[in-house]
Motif scaffolding. Sequence first.
Motif, PDB file in Angstrom:
ATOM      1  N   UNK A  84     -13.619 -11.072 -16.473  1.00 40.19           N
ATOM      2  CA  UNK A  84     -12.156 -11.216 -15.615  1.00 40.19           C
ATOM      3  C   UNK A  84     -12.110 -10.288 -14.400  1.00 40.19           C
ATOM      4  N   UNK A  85     -12.166 -10.697 -13.303  1.00 45.53           N
ATOM      5  CA  UNK A  85     -12.195  -9.803 -12.195  1.00 45.53           C
ATOM      6  C   UNK A  85     -10.699  -9.600 -11.857  1.00 45.53           C
ATOM      7  N   UNK A  86     -10.379  -8.147 -11.318  1.00 46.18           N
ATOM      8  CA  UNK A  86      -9.129  -7.790 -10.892  1.00 46.18           C
ATOM      9  C   UNK A  86      -9.278  -6.959  -9.630  1.00 46.18           C
ATOM     10  N   UNK A  87      -8.654  -7.431  -8.524  1.00 47.60           N
ATOM     11  CA  UNK A  87      -9.066  -7.091  -7.338  1.00 47.60           C
ATOM     12  C   UNK A  87      -7.555  -6.313  -6.623  1.00 47.60           C
ATOM     13  N   UNK A  88      -7.439  -5.671  -5.441  1.00 46.03           N
ATOM     14  CA  UNK A  88      -6.280  -5.112  -4.968  1.00 46.03           C
ATOM     15  C   UNK A  88      -6.195  -5.352  -3.524  1.00 46.03           C
ATOM     16  N   UNK A  89      -5.350  -6.023  -2.931  1.00 45.97           N
ATOM     17  CA  UNK A  89      -5.062  -6.120  -1.814  1.00 45.97           C
ATOM     18  C   UNK A  89      -4.222  -4.905  -1.166  1.00 45.97           C
ATOM     19  N   UNK A  90      -4.650  -4.139  -0.480  1.00 37.89           N
ATOM     20  CA  UNK A  90      -3.963  -2.623  -0.247  1.00 37.89           C
ATOM     21  C   UNK A  90      -3.309  -2.570   1.240  1.00 37.89           C
ATOM     22  N   UNK A  91      -1.701  -2.803   0.865  1.00 39.06           N
ATOM     23  CA  UNK A  91      -0.653  -2.695   1.969  1.00 39.06           C
ATOM     24  C   UNK A  91      -0.083  -1.406   2.118  1.00 39.06           C
ATOM     25  N   UNK A  92      -0.601  -0.430   1.585  1.00 46.68           N
ATOM     26  CA  UNK A  92      -0.193   1.057   1.811  1.00 46.68           C
ATOM     27  C   UNK A  92       0.303   1.310   2.997  1.00 46.68           C
ATOM     28  N   UNK A  93      -0.527   0.913   4.179  1.00 49.54           N
ATOM     29  CA  UNK A  93      -0.206   1.252   5.346  1.00 49.54           C
ATOM     30  C   UNK A  93       0.898   0.316   6.089  1.00 49.54           C
ATOM     31  N   UNK A  94       0.761  -0.731   5.679  1.00 48.66           N
ATOM     32  CA  UNK A  94       2.003  -1.709   6.368  1.00 48.66           C
ATOM     33  C   UNK A  94       2.356  -2.771   5.279  1.00 48.66           C
ATOM     34  N   UNK A  95       3.624  -2.860   4.951  1.00 47.76           N
ATOM     35  CA  UNK A  95       4.194  -3.948   4.087  1.00 47.76           C
ATOM     36  C   UNK A  95       3.919  -5.145   4.770  1.00 47.76           C
TER      37      UNK A  95
END
Length: 253
Positions: A84-95
């Motif tokens: 099972x692969x869990x990845x993160x799409x990081x929007x901390x700089x801009x929602x």
Amino acid sequence: MKQSRKTAFILAAGLGTRLKELTSNTPKALVSIDNKPLLEVLLKDLIKQDFNHIVVNVHHFGEQIIEYLGDFSASLRSGRNDDILIEISDERQLLMDTGGAILQALPYFAQSEAVLVHNVDVLTNVDLKGFYDDFCKSDDAVWLLTQERYSKRKLVFDNQDNFLGRFNNETNDYDGDGELPNDCKLLSFSGIHIFKPEYFKDFEVKPCYIFELYQKIAKNQRVKSELIHPDYWFDLGTQKQLKNAELWLSSRR
């Protein structure tokens, strides 16, 4: 291989302002229901339904979610669920909002035939695997999982279940082309939808609302309503809704 990758995208970047003090120091995704974080409940349900590739977007207190997902992934590996692969799409700089979130996350979906999108604050026992598998067999670009329930904002479909736009029951505002058709269907969105990534590749990556993109796609491809009739469905966006869901869950024990 696309055939072996069953992908889900959890929208977990919201500010959770309707939950008030519960999200003053905690992201909405980690607010508890029945002593478990919302994100954990959804992750376990997706894995139970054979989703083996899960992407989570983060913004508000994103570092807390990232840390949590690291621990969760480690527990999966220790339990021999290392496929099972869990990845993160990081929007901390801009929602990026709901549409921009998908556009920014597209690189994660390069090997995915389809992507199931699920709001982190929706709790239900919908047969997600069944809808996903049936969607992959279809020629449709998008399925919007809908309900016949009260809501202020409605999705508008023609008599062939093709998406036309959105209608506000209180203001009578309709954002589709022309006037609201007399023979249309007004349905409530469930917070769950499925799409094929190929239909997003020509959009500019920027913050936008998902239904703006679906209206554009619907001009050339089929964006369809699929009615759901689950045993339960809760929108956990407010403290009252969260409490109602907890009471309902406890009554079933």
